[in-house]
Structure formats: C-alpha cells, structure tokens
Design an enzyme around this catalytic site. Sequence first.
Site, mmCIF file in Angstrom:
data_model
loop_
_atom_site.group_PDB
_atom_site.id
_atom_site.type_symbol
_atom_site.label_atom_id
_atom_site.label_comp_id
_atom_site.label_asym_id
_atom_site.label_seq_id
_atom_site.Cartn_x
_atom_site.Cartn_y
_atom_site.Cartn_z
ATOM 1 N N SER A 242 -3.420 -0.312 -6.312
ATOM 2 C CA SER A 242 -2.373 -1.312 -6.393
ATOM 3 C C SER A 242 -2.955 -2.653 -6.835
ATOM 4 O O SER A 242 -3.521 -2.751 -7.917
ATOM 5 C CB SER A 242 -1.671 -1.405 -5.027
ATOM 6 O OG SER A 242 -0.474 -2.109 -5.118
ATOM 7 N N ASP A 468 6.079 6.047 -9.224
ATOM 8 C CA ASP A 468 5.571 4.961 -8.386
ATOM 9 C C ASP A 468 6.662 3.897 -8.228
ATOM 10 O O ASP A 468 7.157 3.362 -9.215
ATOM 11 C CB ASP A 468 4.330 4.345 -9.029
ATOM 12 C CG ASP A 468 3.575 3.397 -8.110
ATOM 13 O OD1 ASP A 468 4.227 2.574 -7.437
ATOM 14 O OD2 ASP A 468 2.337 3.471 -8.068
ATOM 15 N N HIS A 495 3.319 5.534 -4.299
ATOM 16 C CA HIS A 495 2.550 4.375 -4.734
ATOM 17 C C HIS A 495 1.103 4.575 -4.314
ATOM 18 O O HIS A 495 0.769 4.494 -3.137
ATOM 19 C CB HIS A 495 3.114 3.104 -4.117
ATOM 20 C CG HIS A 495 2.329 1.875 -4.465
ATOM 21 N ND1 HIS A 495 1.994 1.553 -5.764
ATOM 22 C CD2 HIS A 495 1.796 0.898 -3.692
ATOM 23 C CE1 HIS A 495 1.298 0.434 -5.774
ATOM 24 N NE2 HIS A 495 1.162 0.018 -4.529
#
Length: 527
Positions: A242, A468, A495
């Site tokens: 991320s 995602d 995610h």
Amino acid sequence: MPQMIPTIIRRKYERRRWPKPTMAAAAASVLLIAGCSGAAPNDDSANGGGLDRFMEQSLEFGACDAGIVDSQPPVPQVVEAAKKTECAMLTVPMDYEDLDGETIEIAVSRISATGENPIGSVLLNPGGPGAAGTTLAPLVNALWTGGPIPERFDIVGFDPRGVGLSNPAIDCYSDEERDADAPLSALGEWTEESARAIVDKCADGSGSDEILAHLGTRDVARDMDVLRSALGDDKLTYAGVSYGTRLGSVYAEMFPENVRALVLDGAVDPLMDTADRRIQLSEGLQASFQRLADFCVTQNACPLGTDPAQATAVVQNLLQPLEEEPLVASDGREVGFLAAGEGIVSGLYSEAGWPAIIAGLTELKAGRPDALLAIRDGYYGRSDKGEYTNSFEALFAINCLDEERFTEEEMTGLGHDLNEAVPFLDPGTAPPAQDGCEFWPAEPTLGYPYATDIDGLPEVLVVSATGDPVTPHEGGISLAETLGARLLTVDGNQHGTIISANACVDGVIADYLIDLELPDDGTGCAI
C-alpha cells in the site's frame, strides 16, 4: 485517501496501543479524506560527510517491548515467531540538512534467517502511512515459514519516524477523543482556528514542533538507507504494501544504486496528484461496495435488499440519520455516521470481511451498532482497555508533508467530487472548505509526479489485485509502467496480497527475492 495496511492483517497485529516513548508524553479515515505530495537532494557533501557516523552505527539487538508478542493473533506459529524477535533502536538525524543537530530513534525488529547461506535482510513496510512495522515482522515470518524466504533472509520490520515505538512518536489526540471520533469529525469541519490548533496539539503531544516538519516520505526513505547500511546490507531488499509502495518507489528514485530487489504490493500511482488519487481511491471503494452488494443478495435476508442497484440508497438511509441521532453501543459509546461508515470500509479491505459487514448492517438496521463498531475498533487497533495505537495521528501528520494542499474553493470542489465518487459514504452534509494541513510548520516535500525516469534501477516486482478496493488495479499498472517493472496480477478482492498466505503469490515473491527471477510477462495468481 490514506493507503493503509490491509484490514485482515491489521486486525491480527494491531491489538493494543504501544507504550509511548519518553519524548511523547496514535488513518485520516478511509471514509473520504487523505492521500498521498518537492524532492530532497541526495547529496551529503554539503554536510562534510557527516552521515557516515549514522550509516556505520552498530545496532544493539536485544529483548523487544512486550507489545511485539501481545499484539499478535493467538496463532501458535505467529506467537512463536514473535518470541524469537529481537529489537533495536536506529539513530538518525531529525533533519538531514543538519547532521549535527537533534537525532531521533527508529524502532527496528528482526527475526534472523534460519539457513546456512543467508543473503541479508528483507525490510518490510505495512503501509499507512502510520502503520507500525515492528509487529509485522513476526507475522510475515510465520506466514512465510515453510518456504525458503525465512531461511535465506533476516525478516526486518521498522516503525517509521513518528510511528509506534519510534521516538518521538506523534500524538495529537487522547483515547477519549479517538472514541468520540474527534479527529475524523475535524476532517469534515476544519476551520482556520482548528487547523491552527491541531499543529499545537500534535507538537505538544509529540515533544516539539520540529519533528512535525520532518515526517515526510523522503525523510523515511533516507532513514531506510541508513537502516540498510546499519544492518550490513550493501543493497536493499524490500517488500512494501500500500503506502509502502510509495515509500519503496521514492527510495528507488533517491537511491537506485542501492536497490537489490523491491516488491511493491497494492500500488499507489506515482503519476496521480493528490486530488485525482483520492477520487480514484473513492471510486475503488464504491466498486468494492457494489461487489459486496452483489454478494449480499445471494445470502439469506440481505440487509441491503434484493436489488444490488439500490444498495447505495439503502446504506445512505441507514447511515445518514446517524449524523444527527447516533446510536449507543453496549459500552456506552455513541456510534454516528463516521464510526459506522468506518466499520463498513474496514471490512471492504478484503472479501473475507464481507460477511462481517453484512452481519453489522443487519444489526444496525435493528438499532444495534456494536458489530460495525467492533470492525472499526479492530482496524484502528483499539484495545479492550480503550487504548489506541498512534497510527491515525501519524497518518495525518505524514500526509501533511506528502500531500498537496488546497484552497477553500479547491477543497469544496474536491469534497463534492469525492461524494460523487463514493456515494454510499456521502454524509449528506456540505463538504469541508478548510485544508487541515494549511498551517503545518513545513511545506510538502514529496512532489508529484515522483519516481519517474529513474536511471540504473534493477527490475522491480509490482503485485496488484484486480479487485483492490483502496489502491485500484489501474494504479498497479501505472506503477509498473513508470518503474519499468514486472507486474504480477492477482485475481481477487483484497487490498494487499503478499501477506495473504497464497502459494502462487508467495512462490513468485520467493523466486524474485532469493534468485532475482521475475515471473513471465502476463503471469497471474488468484486468491
């Protein structure tokens, strides 16, 4: 919007508030605000080579804070890995333009390689910004145990400056204010007075206002290079999730000659500015919510009704009244629009969380907010004692140094655009006109676009899931193209994928990290 560690992982390892370091007396919300913004020079000659004393320091590993074990899920192999973890503090300059000035400490955790031919360290970042990495190392080690990576690499986590056990740690709100969603309420109701006041609150809680000016991603990338050297690695081997993909990309831009291997999973698009990326993120959340609705109608007694096309309207009718009339949970806390919405968003980070959202919405329809509140609490690492990690404050502070800032007109326009992009989270109220970071004691330092036209960068592996919800797949494609990297596409609604214990993904990553062998073009995995 913030890029945060996947909820399924955060729930596992953020269970309690870390004890605050001595100088500090704990994600703008994924609801609608936050995101990711002039480059720092990569030249230490002006400082007379004074960086060497940091690069050449020897880390003294020893016993870890009890939270390294206590925060792990009650899974034997994870707890065992946590008990094997060693910890140390890395000393770095607070300001890399003043190497003789004040220093800060970066918390580091390590589980040593078990094999006879170790390659070095693989450094981890779980995202955020603001998520602690010291607790991630044992979890990743346990998930990768049985494969070759823990045999060949020390698994190393660190808490970026301002985060977790690092010293000083950013602290802007009390636990009581966090329970009342005061920080999130502020995001939608900033005024000039409150935007000025938050700087003082964060400075007072964190020990000084100087640290607030030195929390950006470029400073953290320089810390990573110091850590690489202190660990004894000639080149950096790194896996970031991320926001960790932004950190890895910025490191690649600043130190391409020091890169051995980068795994960047759940990509932040380096070409998008703050406004466009927030809109992209919001669109991703709406798409994920719609997939949840499509799933829900196949279940018995779906709280979203029988027509998935009407699911947004159904949720709006459930959430918007909570703006004026919050519900009361069994522990006495009021649950308004923000907390209930956070519960939904937190569950969207992985398809595995959809049943919990459905159960929470079913209870919410009956006037009981506890189930959604529990999801929200897990996301933010709220302990049973009502204590929080500092991840939210750190996220806000770091973004104030990474993100572009907006005029009142721009803020209002962006607020309307975000509500259109993610209507299931539209509060039904006027969007904010004040940028909460306007009076931060330093200008943004990231710059947009970033990590472009990098010379001498080895091939990088980008991992991106098609479904995602927070860093949409388009961002993974863009990051791979920008870095000239190899893209591993993962078919799944999640995610972050590299910590999912998926044999296909783990095998590709192991081949790359150990032998620097990248998958063929077009390779995919499924979760």
